[in-house]
Motif scaffolding. Structure first.
Motif, PDB file in Angstrom:
ATOM      1  N   HIS A  41       0.878  -1.169   0.000  1.00  0.00           N
ATOM      2  CA  HIS A  41       0.000   0.000   0.000  1.00  0.00           C
ATOM      3  C   HIS A  41       0.915   1.218   0.000  1.00  0.00           C
ATOM      4  O   HIS A  41       1.542   1.538   1.009  1.00  0.00           O
ATOM      5  N   GLY A  44       1.053   3.973   2.680  1.00  0.00           N
ATOM      6  CA  GLY A  44       1.650   3.614   3.959  1.00  0.00           C
ATOM      7  C   GLY A  44       3.130   3.948   4.040  1.00  0.00           C
ATOM      8  O   GLY A  44       3.696   4.067   5.119  1.00  0.00           O
ATOM      9  N   GLN A  72      -5.802   7.104  11.381  1.00  0.00           N
ATOM     10  CA  GLN A  72      -4.928   5.953  11.268  1.00  0.00           C
ATOM     11  C   GLN A  72      -4.160   6.000   9.951  1.00  0.00           C
ATOM     12  O   GLN A  72      -4.738   6.195   8.889  1.00  0.00           O
ATOM     13  N   LYS A  73      -2.851   5.807  10.013  1.00  0.00           N
ATOM     14  CA  LYS A  73      -2.030   5.736   8.817  1.00  0.00           C
ATOM     15  C   LYS A  73      -2.309   4.414   8.114  1.00  0.00           C
ATOM     16  O   LYS A  73      -2.448   3.389   8.762  1.00  0.00           O
ATOM     17  N   THR A  75      -2.006   0.851   6.390  1.00  0.00           N
ATOM     18  CA  THR A  75      -1.094  -0.254   6.600  1.00  0.00           C
ATOM     19  C   THR A  75      -0.234  -0.444   5.358  1.00  0.00           C
ATOM     20  O   THR A  75      -0.753  -0.453   4.247  1.00  0.00           O
ATOM     21  N   ARG A  76       1.066  -0.596   5.547  1.00  0.00           N
ATOM     22  CA  ARG A  76       1.962  -0.780   4.406  1.00  0.00           C
ATOM     23  C   ARG A  76       1.723  -2.100   3.694  1.00  0.00           C
ATOM     24  O   ARG A  76       1.849  -2.194   2.490  1.00  0.00           O
ATOM     25  N   PRO A  78      -1.242  -4.582   3.609  1.00  0.00           N
ATOM     26  CA  PRO A  78      -2.607  -4.833   4.070  1.00  0.00           C
ATOM     27  C   PRO A  78      -3.057  -6.283   4.010  1.00  0.00           C
ATOM     28  O   PRO A  78      -4.053  -6.630   4.630  1.00  0.00           O
TER      29      PRO A  78
END
Length: 129
Positions: A41, A44, A72-73, A75-76, A78
């Motif tokens: 992602h 992220g 919320q950042k 998720t790199r 997901p």
């Protein structure tokens, strides 16, 4: 596939030959990583500035409702992926200075001694040969 890319996500498989890797708990001299079904992602990995710009756009459209993106950042990674490690090489230095290896050896020694009826107050691993 194009819709996922527009959302900032893309899927890939990768193989990496690595030299020295040092993590807080583990040191590795060399090896190969094989990664399958990895979804990244992009948002992220970007800084908070791009995130805040996107949030401001959401605020202008919907002032009273806070979206999860605002708090919320992204998720790199997901989705679940497969990670396979091959041909890892650990030097004596790697083993001695990797807390997870050193602590694992210490706990194994404590168990072996306890099974033999020996109680130890403290055990430290000071060398590995």
């Amino acid at each position: 596939a194009m819709a996922a890319l527009l959302r900032g996500q893309f899927r890939t498989d990768a193989e990496l030959n690595v030299g020295r890797l040092v993590f807080p708990a583990l040191r590795i001299s060399s090896g190969r990583l094989e990664i399958q079904r990895l979804t990244l992602h992009i948002w992220g990995f970007l800084g908070q500035q791009q995130q805040q710009q996107k949030q401001q756009g959401n605020d202008n459209n919907n002032n009273n409702n806070k979206s999860s993106l605002e708090t919320q950042k992204p998720t790199r990674f997901p989705k679940q992926f497969d990670l396979h490690a091959h041909d890892w090489t650990f030097s004596r230095h790697d083993l001695l200075f990797s807390p997870c290896i050193r602590n694992g050896l210490r706990l194994l020694l404590v168990r072996i001694l306890r099974d033999r009826g020996v109680q130890s107050s403290s055990i430290q691993v000071t060398s590995i040969d």
